[in-house]
Design an enzyme around this catalytic site. Sequence first.
Site, PDB file in Angstrom:
ATOM      1  CE1 TYR A  15      25.965 -99.890-105.298  1.00  0.00           C
ATOM      2  CE2 TYR A  15      25.772 -97.553-105.097  1.00  0.00           C
ATOM      3  CZ  TYR A  15      25.773 -98.811-104.617  1.00  0.00           C
ATOM      4  OH  TYR A  15      25.261 -98.632-103.264  1.00  0.00           O
TER       5      TYR A  15
ATOM      6  CE1 TYR B 249      30.266-104.818-102.084  1.00  0.00           C
ATOM      7  CE2 TYR B 249      29.942-104.649 -99.801  1.00  0.00           C
ATOM      8  CZ  TYR B 249      29.504-104.921-100.735  1.00  0.00           C
ATOM      9  OH  TYR B 249      28.235-105.693-101.261  1.00  0.00           O
TER      10      TYR B 249
END
Length: 411
Positions: free
Chosen positions: A272, A364
């Site tokens: 990420y 998430y």
Amino acid sequence: MARYLKDCRVPCKHTGDDLRALCRRQRLVCQQLNVTRDNLNDYEVEYLCNYRKFKDQEFFLVKWKGYSEAENTWEPHKNLRCPRMLRQFRRDLRLALLLANRPLNATSLDAPSASFLLQKAKQRLKLLRWEEQLNRTCKHKGRIFVLNEVDMDGPPTDFMYISDYKIEKGVKARQAAVGCKCTNCIKDSIKGCCAGAADHRIAYNDSRQVKVRPGLPIYECNSRCSCGPDCGNRVVQRGIQYDLCIFKTANGRGWGVRTLERINKNSFVMEYLGEIITSEEAERRGEKYDKQGVTYLFDLDYVDDVYTVDAARCGNISHFVNHSCDPNLQVYNVFIEHSDERLPRIAFFATRAIKAGEELTFDYKMTIDELDAESTKMDANFSLAGIQDTPIKRMRMECKCGAENCRKYLF
């Protein structure tokens, strides 16, 4: 002045295809661009934008590369040597006729159908150029493809693809990593190699698959180590190894990412990436993102919540990975060139075998349960190290992941 500029090089704003088209337009032979007298009269199709049939012969309106739309010409099928483009055009043509409620064997197109085909052709061209730009920027083995068969959206605006973290003001690692002297870091590591120096064990097996539990940190070999680039303890730093596709989802989740190759369980998939900013700057940006209803802030809170990764404007393919309540990716914290626990790299590993064509997702609202004694430092904050989205919490955004165990709402 000329002698100082003799070896000067600047990047060209035109692609090789554009330059070849320009050479043919100007009737110039160029050996470096492979434009010869034999192929000087070959013209390249940029896209097809209309269709008609006359006396059982098919004609296509061609936009030629390097020429304006005013110079488009109608060409019979026999003049075109672009089978892949023709197949795609026929699929778009069928869709245009269906949308216009016209017979599929129509010999000519009405204005709305022709307009649809032109828009679709221009969209594909924009996406192709974005795809080429992404692959020029990437520094890893895996290629990136782009596909949108859902709507007319082109590449996202105000987004820059990067291949490494972008360090912003106020962010600095405190402690550099110490290099190892191992000859084989996996099978014959000296004093536990780089992981042992931080009182942890090597995270990978012989197949470069992660073998430690989620929540435990990963310490890879670094530029100070004696081992080479093929070392088995260098995984995340090798970058993406699989061909991936950024695609438009059909159920309102925006862009997503699918793998074009099978990925084995526990294999590294991607990092990420984004801008690394301070928590103060993240709070300031978060207020702005609140008004927009979306954000890409990922807290680096392995020990302290000091820094954050923001992938809103700068990031890699992980920017487009969607949420799922039953994800196939798991986050690990990775340390390579430094051992500052405030600044881990965020890496996604496969939680199970992933089939070619399957969408990549992560949760998430991930949490790590039943952590062992080695990972107690991560216990308090790891569940917060997901995508932050304060406005979504207030709005109770519906989850569209489609998993059997879906929580129905993202937050």
